[in-house]
Design a protein around this motif. Structure first.
Motif, PDB file in Angstrom:
ATOM      1  N   ALA A   8     -85.878  21.913   8.275  1.00 40.78           N
ATOM      2  CA  ALA A   8     -84.747  22.841   8.294  1.00 40.78           C
ATOM      3  C   ALA A   8     -84.444  23.359   6.892  1.00 40.78           C
ATOM      4  O   ALA A   8     -84.086  24.537   6.717  1.00 40.78           O
ATOM      5  N   THR A   9     -84.606  22.507   5.884  1.00 42.36           N
ATOM      6  CA  THR A   9     -84.350  22.928   4.509  1.00 42.36           C
ATOM      7  C   THR A   9     -85.358  23.992   4.088  1.00 42.36           C
ATOM      8  O   THR A   9     -84.981  25.014   3.482  1.00 42.36           O
ATOM      9  N   ARG A  10     -86.631  23.782   4.387  1.00 42.29           N
ATOM     10  CA  ARG A  10     -87.641  24.773   4.021  1.00 42.29           C
ATOM     11  C   ARG A  10     -87.422  26.097   4.749  1.00 42.29           C
ATOM     12  O   ARG A  10     -87.667  27.171   4.199  1.00 42.29           O
ATOM     13  N   ALA A  11     -86.928  26.022   5.991  1.00 40.43           N
ATOM     14  CA  ALA A  11     -86.683  27.250   6.753  1.00 40.43           C
ATOM     15  C   ALA A  11     -85.509  28.045   6.198  1.00 40.43           C
ATOM     16  O   ALA A  11     -85.486  29.274   6.297  1.00 40.43           O
ATOM     17  N   ALA A  12     -84.542  27.357   5.598  1.00 45.73           N
ATOM     18  CA  ALA A  12     -83.314  28.019   5.140  1.00 45.73           C
ATOM     19  C   ALA A  12     -83.365  28.439   3.680  1.00 45.73           C
ATOM     20  O   ALA A  12     -82.682  29.390   3.288  1.00 45.73           O
ATOM     21  N   PHE A  13     -84.159  27.742   2.857  1.00 41.35           N
ATOM     22  CA  PHE A  13     -84.178  27.996   1.420  1.00 41.35           C
ATOM     23  C   PHE A  13     -85.576  28.427   0.961  1.00 41.35           C
ATOM     24  O   PHE A  13     -86.574  27.856   1.385  1.00 41.35           O
ATOM     25  N   THR A  14     -85.603  29.412   0.069  1.00 38.10           N
ATOM     26  CA  THR A  14     -86.866  29.813  -0.528  1.00 38.10           C
ATOM     27  C   THR A  14     -87.217  28.853  -1.659  1.00 38.10           C
ATOM     28  O   THR A  14     -86.374  28.074  -2.128  1.00 38.10           O
ATOM     29  N   ASP A  15     -88.449  28.932  -2.131  1.00 35.62           N
ATOM     30  CA  ASP A  15     -88.887  28.044  -3.200  1.00 35.62           C
ATOM     31  C   ASP A  15     -88.118  28.267  -4.492  1.00 35.62           C
ATOM     32  O   ASP A  15     -87.979  27.342  -5.302  1.00 35.62           O
ATOM     33  N   ASP A  16     -87.596  29.487  -4.697  1.00 36.30           N
ATOM     34  CA  ASP A  16     -86.840  29.762  -5.917  1.00 36.30           C
ATOM     35  C   ASP A  16     -85.330  29.717  -5.690  1.00 36.30           C
ATOM     36  O   ASP A  16     -84.549  30.284  -6.468  1.00 36.30           O
ATOM     37  N   GLY A  17     -84.883  29.036  -4.618  1.00 35.47           N
ATOM     38  CA  GLY A  17     -83.470  28.702  -4.485  1.00 35.47           C
ATOM     39  C   GLY A  17     -82.598  29.643  -3.701  1.00 35.47           C
ATOM     40  O   GLY A  17     -81.389  29.428  -3.610  1.00 35.47           O
ATOM     41  N   TRP A  18     -83.153  30.697  -3.122  1.00 36.88           N
ATOM     42  CA  TRP A  18     -82.329  31.602  -2.315  1.00 36.88           C
ATOM     43  C   TRP A  18     -82.068  30.996  -0.938  1.00 36.88           C
ATOM     44  O   TRP A  18     -82.977  30.464  -0.309  1.00 36.88           O
ATOM     45  N   PHE A  19     -80.837  31.115  -0.473  1.00 37.31           N
ATOM     46  CA  PHE A  19     -80.467  30.642   0.859  1.00 37.31           C
ATOM     47  C   PHE A  19     -80.398  31.815   1.813  1.00 37.31           C
ATOM     48  O   PHE A  19     -79.699  32.804   1.561  1.00 37.31           O
ATOM     49  N   ARG A  20     -81.129  31.707   2.912  1.00 35.69           N
ATOM     50  CA  ARG A  20     -81.128  32.742   3.944  1.00 35.69           C
ATOM     51  C   ARG A  20     -79.928  32.508   4.865  1.00 35.69           C
ATOM     52  O   ARG A  20     -79.913  31.572   5.654  1.00 35.69           O
ATOM     53  N   THR A  21     -78.923  33.363   4.771  1.00 41.89           N
ATOM     54  CA  THR A  21     -77.663  33.100   5.478  1.00 41.89           C
ATOM     55  C   THR A  21     -77.755  33.333   6.980  1.00 41.89           C
ATOM     56  O   THR A  21     -76.954  32.783   7.734  1.00 41.89           O
ATOM     57  N   GLY A  22     -78.684  34.187   7.426  1.00 41.66           N
ATOM     58  CA  GLY A  22     -78.702  34.560   8.827  1.00 41.66           C
ATOM     59  C   GLY A  22     -77.705  35.648   9.167  1.00 41.66           C
ATOM     60  O   GLY A  22     -77.574  36.032  10.333  1.00 41.66           O
ATOM     61  N   ASP A  23     -77.011  36.185   8.149  1.00 42.01           N
ATOM     62  CA  ASP A  23     -76.061  37.272   8.348  1.00 42.01           C
ATOM     63  C   ASP A  23     -76.662  38.579   7.862  1.00 42.01           C
ATOM     64  O   ASP A  23     -77.351  38.623   6.831  1.00 42.01           O
ATOM     65  N   LEU A  24     -76.380  39.648   8.576  1.00 36.68           N
ATOM     66  CA  LEU A  24     -76.772  40.985   8.163  1.00 36.68           C
ATOM     67  C   LEU A  24     -75.663  41.576   7.304  1.00 36.68           C
ATOM     68  O   LEU A  24     -74.479  41.486   7.644  1.00 36.68           O
ATOM     69  N   ALA A  25     -76.050  42.194   6.193  1.00 32.03           N
ATOM     70  CA  ALA A  25     -75.049  42.710   5.262  1.00 32.03           C
ATOM     71  C   ALA A  25     -75.610  43.918   4.523  1.00 32.03           C
ATOM     72  O   ALA A  25     -76.812  44.199   4.559  1.00 32.03           O
ATOM     73  N   ARG A  26     -74.714  44.608   3.846  1.00 30.73           N
ATOM     74  CA  ARG A  26     -75.117  45.675   2.927  1.00 30.73           C
ATOM     75  C   ARG A  26     -74.222  45.579   1.690  1.00 30.73           C
ATOM     76  O   ARG A  26     -73.136  44.985   1.739  1.00 30.73           O
ATOM     77  N   VAL A  27     -74.671  46.153   0.597  1.00 30.02           N
ATOM     78  CA  VAL A  27     -73.894  46.186  -0.637  1.00 30.02           C
ATOM     79  C   VAL A  27     -73.589  47.635  -0.965  1.00 30.02           C
ATOM     80  O   VAL A  27     -74.501  48.461  -1.088  1.00 30.02           O
ATOM     81  N   ASP A  28     -72.317  47.953  -1.065  1.00 28.23           N
ATOM     82  CA  ASP A  28     -71.924  49.317  -1.365  1.00 28.23           C
ATOM     83  C   ASP A  28     -72.208  49.647  -2.819  1.00 28.23           C
ATOM     84  O   ASP A  28     -72.463  48.765  -3.643  1.00 28.23           O
TER      85      ASP A  28
END
Length: 561
Positions: free
Chosen positions: A415-435
């Protein structure tokens, strides 16, 4: 936002952010962490002793000062290591309602170098046993009600239990507070890299997972609300850190990270935490009046109920200066309703956070929140934001990285490998945009987005349109199978008392602001509350069953409403 994880900033509060985060400033960042913040939760809580005789906790008329709280937490910490033989690094489970003893237990664990595992107070005996088997604590700290749900597990595993509130019963020890003011916390080393907490996810999409946070992560989480409060003060034209200490009616369950964000902020400012054993809007109004509450913190559902009750009772909420929501998406209409009733006197605040971020890492407040009510705000200085694989609208999965993120899931490498990239990014599972000016807007959950005939429909957008109808008190939009389109958009609406909205009129209302393919094909109007978990998230899997068999628009399901 590019595909490479740029830091978000800028916009109307950019100048204030610069003043707060510059070299030597209170919220300066070095190597991705707060340079001048605490490095452990033990360090954080030890500093609150200086607040002495200020009131920290108010519960059912009883008051506890900071000094009394700290002395008692130190006493329990000594007892856990001494009489019970625990050693730093051991897990200790907390299963209590929102009682003062919960705070004593949590901070005792931090002072002793133990790993606190807050359990969901609404869990059944079987759900508690699942988490206890998973984390294998060496002691249980419970209240009388939770003792009954954990006693069999403790007896079978030969794990001691202490009942901090209520009758102990067979096999568990009664709690005797030790408030010796001279002994202090036990002499143990608590380091930033040591584990501090295991907080279980809500389990809305499967079995709960234990998210493990280090002391450094939780210390960052404790700094985030301080930073957002300072940024909000600058945006108002005030000087951060001035004015009276907050008196907060915090209605989040303490086991949830949204509550952590709230009580961290209160404790850092030497404020008062007013608690409720069980949510009741009328009782909340009484507590606000009696204790001159300045800050309200809760899930959007309770906040809406509070405002509705205040409106019907004619209560001016004269002491309130801040209404903060979290734990679940806030409907945009909550800001308009607050402003219509109280002008700009009561500041709205919301944000975004997850169990895996140890609480809020985005925040939105004041005038900017009123101007952009659909946004979740801007990140803390130690939080990086990335939009992964954005589409033509700039919408993609939200990835986060920063000080307050957990290190992974307890003994679950897959589960940890599925949620986190090797360089520390967490995949939230939420869709978003940045204005363009750096504000982050959460569009939907990846799992909630409806793909209708090849078109993406974001449920949050349709829910916002329904919430804008005056007869709608609550709304949930979801997808159900369709033989031709793949999925179809449907909605369940809770009507406001005294109204009888027509489903076709509600569909027409949505169609007035959104494209035709986003309009729910079926709308179910009912009187009862929508099913939610204890932290306010709508349980859409329970609602899907209402549409099995293709009920016509507006039909009430048997036994519903």
């Amino acid at each position: 936002m590019s595909d490479g994880g740029e830091r978000v900033g800028g916009g109307p509060v950019a100048d204030g952010i610069g003043r707060l985060t510059a070299d030597g400033a209170p919220f300066a960042v070095e190597d991705g962490t707060y340079a001048h913040g605490p490095r452990t939760l033990r360090e954080f809580v030890e500093a609150t002793w200086a607040y002495g005789d200020r009131t920290f906790l108010v519960h059912e008329g009883a008051r506890t000062t900071y000094r009394e709280f700290f002395d008692e937490a130190c006493g329990l910490a000594r007892r856990l290591l001494g009489a019970y033989g625990l050693v730093p690094g051991d897990r200790v489970a907390l299963a209590l309602r929102n009682l003062p003893e919960w705070q004593v237990a949590f901070w005792a664990a931090q002072l002793a170098g133990l790993v606190a595992v807050p359990l969901n107070a609404w869990w059944t005996e079987g759900e508690c046993a699942y988490a206890l088997d998973d984390c294998a604590p060496r002691a249980l700290l419970v209240d009388g009600e939770r003792a009954g749900r954990t006693r069999a597990w403790a007896r079978k595993r030969k794990v001691p239990g202490i009942v901090l509130h209520g009758p102990a019963g067979e096999g568990f020890d009664a709690y005797v507070p030790d408030r010796d003011p001279h002994l202090g916390p036990p002499p143990v080393d608590v380091l930033p890299e040591h584990d501090s907490t295991i907080v279980y996810t809500s389990g809305t999409t499967g079995r709960p997972k234990g998210a493990v946070a280090t002391h450094l992560a939780q210390a960052g989480a404790a700094m985030n609300p301080r930073y957002f409060a300072a940024a909000a003060a600058l945006a108002r034209g005030d000087v951060p850190g001035t004015g009276p200490a907050p008196v907060s009616l915090t209605t989040f369950p303490f086991f949830h990270v949204a509550a952590f964000t709230s009580f961290y902020g209160v404790m850092a400012a030497g404020g008062t935490l007013v608690t409720m054993r069980k949510w009741d809007a009328g009782e909340a109004l009484r507590l606000i009046r009696e204790h001159r509450v300045t800050h309200y913190a809760g899930v959007p559902t309770t906040a809406l109920q509070l405002l509705e009750r205040a409106r019907s009772d004619g209560d001016p909420l004269e002491s309130l200066t801040l209404l903060s929501t979290g734990g679940a998406p806030a409907p945009p209409g909550i800001v308009a309703g607050l402003t219509e009733a109280y002008g700009e006197r009561v500041e709205p605040r919301n944000g975004y956070g997850l169990t895996e971020t140890c609480g809020g890492v985005l925040a939105h407040f004041g005038a900017e929140y009123r101007a952009h009510p659909g946004s979740a705000g801007r990140p803390s200085p130690t939080t990086e934001v990335r939009i992964d694989r954005p589409d033509a609208r700039g919408v993609g999965e939200l990835w986060l990285r920063g000080q307050s993120l957990v290190r992974g899931y307890w003994e679950d490498e897959e589960a940890t490998r599925a949620a986190f990239t090797d360089d520390g990014w967490f995949r939230t599972g939420d869709l978003a945009r940045v204005d363009a000016d750096g504000r982050v807007s959460i569009v939907d959950r990846l799992t909630d987005m409806v793909v209708r005939g090849g078109e993406n429909v974001y449920c949050v957008e349709v829910e916002a349109a329904l919430h804008a109808h005056p007869d709608v008190l609550d709304a949930a939009v979801l997808g159900v199978p369709h033989p031709v389109l793949g999925e179809e958009v449907v909605a369940v609406v809770r009507r406001r008392p005294g109204t009888a909205p027509d489903p076709e009129a509600l569909r027409a209302h949505v169609g007035g602001s959104l494209a035709a393919f986003k309009v729910p094909a079926r709308v179910l109007v009912r009187e009862e509350e929508l099913p939610r978990n204890p932290t306010g998230k709508i349980l859409k899997r329970e609602l899907r069953g209402l549409f099995e068999g293709g009920e016509p628009v507006g039909r009430e399901a048997p036994g519903r409403g």
